[in-house]
Design an enzyme around this catalytic site. Sequence first.
Site, mmCIF file in Angstrom:
data_model
loop_
_atom_site.group_PDB
_atom_site.id
_atom_site.type_symbol
_atom_site.label_atom_id
_atom_site.label_comp_id
_atom_site.label_asym_id
_atom_site.label_seq_id
_atom_site.Cartn_x
_atom_site.Cartn_y
_atom_site.Cartn_z
ATOM 1 N N ASP A 490 60.842 -20.460 4.383
ATOM 2 C CA ASP A 490 60.210 -21.746 4.689
ATOM 3 C C ASP A 490 60.539 -22.164 6.128
ATOM 4 O O ASP A 490 61.466 -21.632 6.758
ATOM 5 C CB ASP A 490 60.761 -22.785 3.691
ATOM 6 C CG ASP A 490 59.827 -23.957 3.458
ATOM 7 O OD1 ASP A 490 58.871 -24.124 4.234
ATOM 8 O OD2 ASP A 490 60.063 -24.718 2.490
ATOM 9 N N ASP A 555 51.369 -27.123 0.057
ATOM 10 C CA ASP A 555 52.173 -27.825 -0.948
ATOM 11 C C ASP A 555 51.280 -28.586 -1.917
ATOM 12 O O ASP A 555 51.739 -29.075 -2.940
ATOM 13 C CB ASP A 555 53.117 -28.822 -0.259
ATOM 14 C CG ASP A 555 54.350 -28.129 0.278
ATOM 15 O OD1 ASP A 555 54.540 -26.941 -0.006
ATOM 16 O OD2 ASP A 555 55.131 -28.787 0.997
HETATM 17 C C1 DGJ Z 1 58.372 -27.020 1.570
HETATM 18 C C2 DGJ Z 1 57.694 -25.974 0.721
HETATM 19 O O1 DGJ Z 1 56.364 -25.851 1.095
HETATM 20 C C3 DGJ Z 1 57.879 -26.351 -0.741
HETATM 21 O O2 DGJ Z 1 57.164 -25.453 -1.545
HETATM 22 C C4 DGJ Z 1 59.335 -26.364 -1.062
HETATM 23 O O3 DGJ Z 1 59.852 -25.074 -0.953
HETATM 24 C C5 DGJ Z 1 60.059 -27.322 -0.154
HETATM 25 N N1 DGJ Z 1 59.783 -27.071 1.228
HETATM 26 C C6 DGJ Z 1 61.545 -27.245 -0.384
HETATM 27 O O4 DGJ Z 1 62.260 -28.017 0.472
#
Ligand code: DGJ
Length: 740
Positions: A490, A555
Amino acid sequence: MIHFNSETRTFNLLLRSSYYAFQVDADGRLIHLGWGPRPQDASGEDQISGKPVFEPYNIPWSFITQFRPDEVLTFGEITSFYPTLKVSFPGLPVPLKEGESPHLPLRDLRLRYAGYEIVTGAKPGLAPAHGLPVRELSPRETLRVRLQDPLQSLYVTLCYRLDPEHDIIERWCELENAGQQPVSFDICCFASLHLPNGTNELTSVSGTWAREFTPQRQRLSQGVQMMESRNLQTGHNSNPFFMLNRPGQAWEESGVVYFGALAYSGAWQIALEQLPTLDIRLHAGYHPFDFQLDLAPGERHVTPALVIGVSLQGWGGASRRLHDFVRRHVLPCPPQDAQWRPVLYNSWEATYFNLSFENQVELARKAASIGVELFCVDDGWFGARRSDTAGLGDWVVSPDVFPGGLELLVDEVHRLGMQFGLWVEPEMVNPDSDLYRLHPDWVLHFPGRPRTTARNQLILDFGRTEVVEHIFSLLDALVERYSIAFFKWDMNRLATEPGSVAGKAIWRRHVEGVYRIMDRLRQQHPGLDIQTCSGGGGRIDLGMFGRTDQAWVSDNTDAFDRVRIQEGFSLAYPACCMEAWVTHEKNHITQRVTPLNLRFDVAMRGALGIGSSLNELSQAELAEYASFIQFYKMIRPVVQAGELYRLERLEEFDASVIEYVLPDGSEAVYSEVLRDHQVGVFRPAALLKGLQSRLVYMVLDRSNTEVYRATGYELMVQGIPPAMLDYPGYSRTLYLRAVQ
Ligand code: DGJ
């Protein structure tokens, strides 16, 4: 095939159904002659012969010469339009006349032909160094054309690597300072393109966090229009790919479409330029904002690639060419590669930061019981990371969460027959972390200025080799110790104070650092998969797909929104690397409640994942999940390896009907989703593609019940009868198999 006519000094690059040609003019400049479709009956003998002397642009009339389509456009000589390269020679030793001032830095560049070679095995800059093969191993020809500035020993080699089958050419530049003085590049594109006059309808995507990949179509106006990211990552707001066509001359499945995508994951720019003549140019490469690329004497720089192509089958044909190119030439393919992307479970939306050994084990057991193959623990498993305010950077398993160690969970996941994965965000640090307390100077910042946090975090300075080394060692140790099969990598903030020991070169150095860590991890652990994620779909591009297996696209897991986001993603990237989760009934971002079959029907269009809070589901609900997953495993080879047809796009009836079909037409998946519906509007049946007319197809639903049977001919001319009752949120996925 690459041909060179030594009499007229013309290069012809011949691909399956397109060509690309340019010529060396009398003064040694490279002049673009054309790019586009070839007649169907053309053979290798049919080529553009070029002009004996390149006439039209030799007219000494500045109105004409300023529009001359040089293959590489440099600042200087006659044109003031956007350049491919703009260079400063801070101390060029020009022969000066008595009393003449040198006017330094000299800033024009003149490139003249100095020879060519055709090679196999050439690679663009930042090509993956992990050593894993790609699916298609046959060698590809690259044309390298060398140019030289007559005054300064600066060489520029234009490279063209051919993928004839997909009508794709990878373009990049090699820059070499063979002189005694340093050279700085103010603008450095990987390539410039010349498109036919009027090719000014642009298809691209735009968006933001949770609304990535929104497709858009617009006309270019005269002048320059930018698509860009001024960040350390590819970005949410735009994605580095484009399709261009003449307005009214191309549609989803017909017409000539020019397309391209950058293989680079940092600050990028695609400048689309419509000249006053209506000729179209495109310049793609590093973003020149806050840019620094200096070559000391003897230094060389090879740019990453711009991947370009021509489709004769509209936007759909452009997407299919790119998809197959990515599957065969870009995605890593470890020797022991399981053929399909596994069904993944991810804990984020189920437990957020409230992780415990108990809730993860319970999730793992339920995930295994419904058919999940890879279990990934998301954020919150390490250091003091009980919220997003602390612990980032401390990649050590938290004893508060896993008092008996993470091994207990890993063992249980393996015992259940699943692989184990972990979330990481290696480029970041919370100020409230052991790493930051130990190395406060390891972050990007401008000394003496406040350090601004976003999501309570700062960015590590990948301009420091010790930082890159430190992160690699920690991740390497994690993989080793916990038998990790998958990292969700991430990256959750933008760089706003990019102060680095690397100076302005940090924009490139950061990307190089990320690539280096990923490449080394994969080299050390050939079984390791990586998912690219940047707060959702903020780092998706062909550079990333060279070292990751799939992407977290957004997300936003609301099926209504997701269908649009996925349609945008599908313009350039294939379904096999589009991770798509089914989550709770009530969406965590939009608060919309959607039925389970819609959530599955949308997620089954890509690499299926589950993100629901399984611990809150009843046995009956779990059984339903299991039946969908079982169905997905049956259709997965077609979804992940099939050719995509967007039979109906959202812009038409607010309905999205897509088909994946195997290249031999023997199996297909038909997926229909209605976002909205107006009473009394009868949508036409979507006509299938790519089947065999003579074969009879059985159409099965999720319960393996035959719901329809027809010949390929009937399916392609009449389609599957539309549902009698359309309503917003209506969806279905059907599997078609040839039976005779
Ligand atoms: C952003 C990601 O896109 C989410 O899926 C998740 O992993 C969060 N970060 C966790 O902090």
